[in-house]
Design a protein around this motif. Structure first.
Motif, mmCIF file in Angstrom:
data_model
loop_
_atom_site.group_PDB
_atom_site.id
_atom_site.type_symbol
_atom_site.label_atom_id
_atom_site.label_comp_id
_atom_site.label_asym_id
_atom_site.label_seq_id
_atom_site.Cartn_x
_atom_site.Cartn_y
_atom_site.Cartn_z
ATOM 1 N N ASN A 24 15.979 -17.198 -18.698
ATOM 2 C CA ASN A 24 14.858 -16.879 -17.817
ATOM 3 C C ASN A 24 13.605 -17.581 -18.343
ATOM 4 N N THR A 51 15.446 -19.203 -13.252
ATOM 5 C CA THR A 51 16.601 -19.116 -14.136
ATOM 6 C C THR A 51 17.408 -20.396 -14.003
ATOM 7 N N TYR A 77 8.854 -17.118 -12.271
ATOM 8 C CA TYR A 77 9.903 -17.375 -13.245
ATOM 9 C C TYR A 77 11.082 -18.037 -12.553
ATOM 10 N N VAL A 93 21.966 -15.346 -19.033
ATOM 11 C CA VAL A 93 20.863 -15.710 -18.141
ATOM 12 C C VAL A 93 19.680 -16.235 -18.951
ATOM 13 N N THR A 146 9.619 -18.132 -17.868
ATOM 14 C CA THR A 146 8.468 -17.539 -17.192
ATOM 15 C C THR A 146 7.204 -18.348 -17.460
HETATM 16 C C1 LIG Z 1 12.849 -12.982 -15.658
HETATM 17 O O1 LIG Z 1 11.588 -12.586 -16.163
HETATM 18 C C2 LIG Z 1 10.750 -11.990 -15.185
HETATM 19 C C3 LIG Z 1 9.382 -11.793 -15.815
HETATM 20 O O2 LIG Z 1 9.482 -11.197 -17.062
HETATM 21 C C4 LIG Z 1 11.387 -10.702 -14.709
HETATM 22 O O3 LIG Z 1 10.573 -10.096 -13.730
HETATM 23 C C5 LIG Z 1 12.731 -11.041 -14.094
HETATM 24 O O4 LIG Z 1 13.401 -9.861 -13.716
HETATM 25 C C6 LIG Z 1 13.591 -11.797 -15.089
HETATM 26 N N1 LIG Z 1 14.782 -12.240 -14.390
HETATM 27 C C7 LIG Z 1 15.988 -12.224 -14.950
HETATM 28 C C8 LIG Z 1 17.104 -12.721 -14.099
HETATM 29 O O5 LIG Z 1 16.152 -11.841 -16.092
#
Ligand SMILES: *[C@@H]1O[C@H](CO)[C@@H](O)[C@H](O)[C@H]1NC(C)=O
Ligand SMILES: *[C@@H]1O[C@H](CO)[C@@H](O)[C@H](O)[C@H]1NC(C)=O
Length: 230
Positions: free
Chosen positions: A148, A157, A155, A146, A150
């Motif tokens: 990610n 993906t 954020y 994944v 931000t």
């Molecule tokens: C991506 O980053 C955000 C902010 O840090 C977090 O809240 C979220 O859970 C993350 N999502 C994934 C799919 O890792």
């Protein structure tokens, strides 16, 4: 005689104004995109009509080809799907000034080519086409498969690889990346009034020429009104 002259003169001014206004919104010039025809790829992929419309309207498509010519680092484009745009709050895009729309699009372009497997090698914060001087940056973290991304506001993906050669990479993302510098909560973001940024003389001159434009129209309307009332 004089009345008639004035009348046709103001008509002339009016039409002059009309043609000028029309000339202000010409069809986007053909965009010679370097090695990969990015717009064609996006059109063919489907599901990106909003981003395509934005990238053309802001002329960032043209900037992409010059970026590719001037730098050997390549580019990575993170393209939000139409679904991503439709899940935005209704007014998010409309409330942006033209310059901010440009930044929003540029924010989705990284100034380096990244294979999917290279995202965990980047050092944060990551530079975007919009960013300079520590502004308009984003962070990328990779957990397993994944990626990610931000922004400090939201954020996204990566959901798909659309295209990749050794210079241009295009990935689909599931959210529109909202730059912190444009969407930070607080009084500044409530209504992006025409706050005169020091570094945007182009925009300022544009808006003052618009003002001039409208004064001309008002002037013309005034002449017509005077003539009609005579
Ligand atoms: C991506 O980053 C955000 C902010 O840090 C977090 O809240 C979220 O859970 C993350 N999502 C994934 C799919 O890792
Ligand atoms: C990126 O991460 C750094 C360090 O964790 C943090 O200070 C910064 O606010 C983050 N920037 C964004 C845009 O998320």
């Amino acid at each position: 005689m004089m009345k008639q002259f004035l009348f046709s003169f103001s008509l002339f001014l009016f039409f002059l104004h009309l043609t000028k206004t029309l000339a202000l919104s010409p069809a986007a010039p053909p965009s010679p995109i370097g090695p990969a025809n990015i717009m064609k790829i996006l059109e063919k992929a489907g599901d990106f009509t909003t981003f395509i419309r934005l990238i053309k309207a802001t002329h960032v498509d043209i900037q992409l080809s010059s970026q590719l010519k001037s730098s050997s680092d390549g580019i990575t484009i993170l393209v939000p799907s139409d679904t991503a745009f439709s899940s935005l709050k209704a007014d998010s895009l409309n409330s942006l000034a033209d310059k901010e729309k440009v930044e929003l699009v540029q924010f989705h372009v990284l100034t380096q080519f990244l294979l999917f497997s290279q995202f965990d090698t980047v050092s944060n914060p990551v530079m975007t086409l919009a960013g300079s001087g520590g502004k308009l940056l984003l962070n990328i973290t990779v957990t397993g498969n994944v990626v990610n991304i931000t922004t400090g506001i939201d954020y996204a993906t990566i959901s798909d690889t659309i295209y990749s050669d050794n210079q241009v990479a295009i990935y689909q993302i599931d959210k529109v990346l909202l730059p912190f510098d444009l969407f930070a909560p607080g009084p500044a973001s409530a209504k992006p009034a025409e706050s005169p940024d020091n570094d945007v003389p182009k925009d300022v001159s544009k808006s003052s020429s618009l003002v001039l434009h409208y004064s001309i129209v008002l002037f013309e309307v005034g002449i017509v009104a005077v003539i009609v009332s005579l």
